[in-house]
Design an enzyme around this catalytic site. Sequence first.
Site, PDB file in Angstrom:
ATOM      1  N   GLY A 109      32.103  41.512  31.950  1.00 31.83           N
ATOM      2  CA  GLY A 109      31.504  40.219  32.245  1.00 31.83           C
ATOM      3  C   GLY A 109      30.385  39.852  31.291  1.00 31.83           C
ATOM      4  N   CYS A 168      34.540  38.422  50.758  1.00 24.81           N
ATOM      5  CA  CYS A 168      33.398  37.525  50.850  1.00 24.81           C
ATOM      6  C   CYS A 168      33.372  36.775  52.180  1.00 24.81           C
ATOM      7  CB  CYS A 168      33.414  36.532  49.687  1.00 24.81           C
ATOM      8  SG  CYS A 168      35.012  35.726  49.456  1.00 24.81           S
ATOM      9  N   VAL A 209      32.793  39.362  27.463  1.00 29.99           N
ATOM     10  CA  VAL A 209      33.807  38.306  27.475  1.00 29.99           C
ATOM     11  C   VAL A 209      33.392  37.176  28.411  1.00 29.99           C
ATOM     12  CG1 VAL A 209      36.209  37.751  28.027  1.00 29.99           C
ATOM     13  CG2 VAL A 209      35.653  39.887  26.837  1.00 29.99           C
ATOM     14  N   GLY A 210      32.894  37.517  29.598  1.00 23.30           N
ATOM     15  CA  GLY A 210      32.433  36.487  30.529  1.00 23.30           C
ATOM     16  C   GLY A 210      31.295  35.669  29.954  1.00 23.30           C
ATOM     17  N   GLY A 269      38.021  42.421  29.738  1.00 21.50           N
ATOM     18  CA  GLY A 269      36.726  42.661  29.107  1.00 21.50           C
ATOM     19  C   GLY A 269      35.614  42.648  30.128  1.00 21.50           C
ATOM     20  N   GLU A 321      24.821  41.062  51.610  1.00 22.92           N
ATOM     21  CA  GLU A 321      26.254  41.317  51.603  1.00 22.92           C
ATOM     22  C   GLU A 321      26.510  42.773  51.224  1.00 22.92           C
ATOM     23  OE1 GLU A 321      30.124  38.816  50.214  1.00 22.92           O
ATOM     24  OE2 GLU A 321      28.654  39.232  48.639  1.00 22.92           O
ATOM     25  N   LYS A 334      39.388  35.714  32.336  1.00 22.98           N
ATOM     26  CA  LYS A 334      38.778  37.043  32.252  1.00 22.98           C
ATOM     27  C   LYS A 334      38.891  37.684  33.624  1.00 22.98           C
ATOM     28  CE  LYS A 334      35.258  39.193  33.280  1.00 22.98           C
ATOM     29  NZ  LYS A 334      35.768  40.581  33.504  1.00 22.98           N
ATOM     30  N   GLU A 355      32.939  30.336  43.841  1.00 24.87           N
ATOM     31  CA  GLU A 355      33.204  30.848  45.196  1.00 24.87           C
ATOM     32  C   GLU A 355      32.539  32.206  45.250  1.00 24.87           C
ATOM     33  OE1 GLU A 355      34.422  33.192  47.802  1.00 24.87           O
ATOM     34  OE2 GLU A 355      36.454  33.015  46.982  1.00 24.87           O
TER      35      GLU A 355
END
Length: 474
Positions: A202, A278, A205-206, A200, A378, A169, A244
Site C-alpha cells: 500500500g 467491517c 503501489v497504493g 504491491g 475495531e 491494487k 468503505e
Amino acid sequence: MQRIEHIYINGEFVTPHGQEWFDLYNPSTEAVIGQVRLGDAEDAQRAIAAAQAAFPAWSRTTRAERIAALRRMHKAIAAREDELMEAILVEYGAPLVRGRWMATYPADVIAQAIETLESFVFEEQAGAAKVIHTPVGVAGLITPWNSDAGFICNKLATALAAGCTAVIKPSEMSAMQTQVVIEALHEAGLPPGVFNIVNGRGDVVGEEIARNPGIAKISFTGSSAVGQHLVVAGAATMKRVTLELGGKSPTVVLDDADFAAIMPLALQAGFLNSGQACIAGTRILVPRSRLTEFEQAAKAGISQIRSGDPRDADTDIGPMVSRKQWERVQDYIRLGQQEGATLLAGGEGRPEGMNTGWFVKPTIFTHANNQMRIAREEIFGPVLTIIPYDDEAEAIAIANDTRYGLSALVLGKNPESCERVARQIDSGRVLVNTLAHEPRAPFGGFKHSGLGREMGRWGISAYLEPKTLMMNAS
C-alpha cells in the site's frame, strides 16, 4: 510452493520492475505456502499509462458493448469457482460455508452490475438542459484481504459499467485469490489496458495510485486510517473518492425480544467472516433489566460455536489471516479484562487442543460500557462486547456514540418499535431482524466509516461526472 511472479498490465502478464518477494501463509498451519513478487511505483505508473491509453475508446463504448464484456467476465469468473474456493480455504482460512459464499460472490456482483447497467440512465432532462453522465476517467481500485476476489470484481465491474478503465491494487496477502481472478479476467478478452492489476504494498503501489495525476478516482475498502490518508494524498489532484472503511456496528436488542429466537442472528452478526468484517455487529446493546437473562442465553449460544479447521463442516470461525492479526485480537482480549469488563466466554489463547494456527476462541465480554476501548475500537476478530442500557433513548444514544456508522442490527418483536429505533441510528445500513443483503441498495458508511456509496445505481454513479448541456435550438 506457489510462486506468483507476474502482474497484469495492458492485457499481458508481465514481470514486475519491483524486486521484492512477499511470503504467503496458510493461517491454519502458519506454514509458508507461496511467494508473490511485488510491483513498485514504476509498475504502477506503467499500469496507469495503459489504463489512460485505453480510456478514450472504452469510455465511448455502447451500453451493449459493455454488457457483452461484463457477461464474458461473469462466465470466466463463474467457471473458476472451485479453484477460487480452494485458494480462499488455503490462503485465508474461511470456514466452508463462508468460503463457498466468497467463491460465488465475485460472479454474483458482476451479474448485479450487468442488471444495473441494463436500466441505468446516462442522459436525462433537467428543465431546458440535458444532463449527460460521463465516465470520470481512470479508476484506482484498492482492495482488502478479507474478501479479495469479491471486492476486485465488484469495483471493477462497476467501473467498467460506467465507462472507466482501472488500475487495481489488491492485498498482497491474497495473491493466490488474485491470481485466479486475473487468469479468469484475461480469458474474458477485454481490450488491452481496460483493467490492470499490480500486486504491491500500500505504501508503494497504493501511494502511487493516490498521488498520480493519471488517476481520476479512487475506490478503497479498508481501514479508516488508510482511508483518511488517501483523501489527503488525493486532494492535490482533486481525485474523486469512494471509501468503505471500518465499523463498530451495534446490535440493539429491544426489551421485547425473544432471546432464544434472536441469539443465532446476534452471534452470526458478530462472528461474521470469523469476525474479520467491517460490518460485524460487535457491540450488543441489551436492556439492563434483562441482562442476566441475555448473558445466560448468549453463553448457551456461544457454546455451540466452534473455532477450528476451516475444512471441517462444523467449523463456524476460521483462523485470523496473519500472526499480526492474531496478536492484535489477543491484545484486545487482555485489554478488555484490564478495563474491567467481565469475560463471559472465550478468552486468550487458542481453542482447546490447538497448538498451531492463528485460531481465536469465540469471545464475549459483558458488564462493559461504551467508553471502553473494546467497545470503541475495531478489533477485527471474534470478540463481542455486551453493553447494558436503561431505556430506548439510551440505547440509541449508545448506538450512535461511535466514530463509525457502517451497519447496525435491530432485534425485537414489534415492527413499529424496531423501525422507530432503526430510523434513529446513524448508519449507512440498518438491518431489522435479518442479515439479508440487498445488492440493489446503496452500501457505505456515515462518519469515519467512509465516503460515498457502492452497489446498485449509486455505485455506478460514483464513477460518473454529470455534464450539463444547454443548446440554443435556433
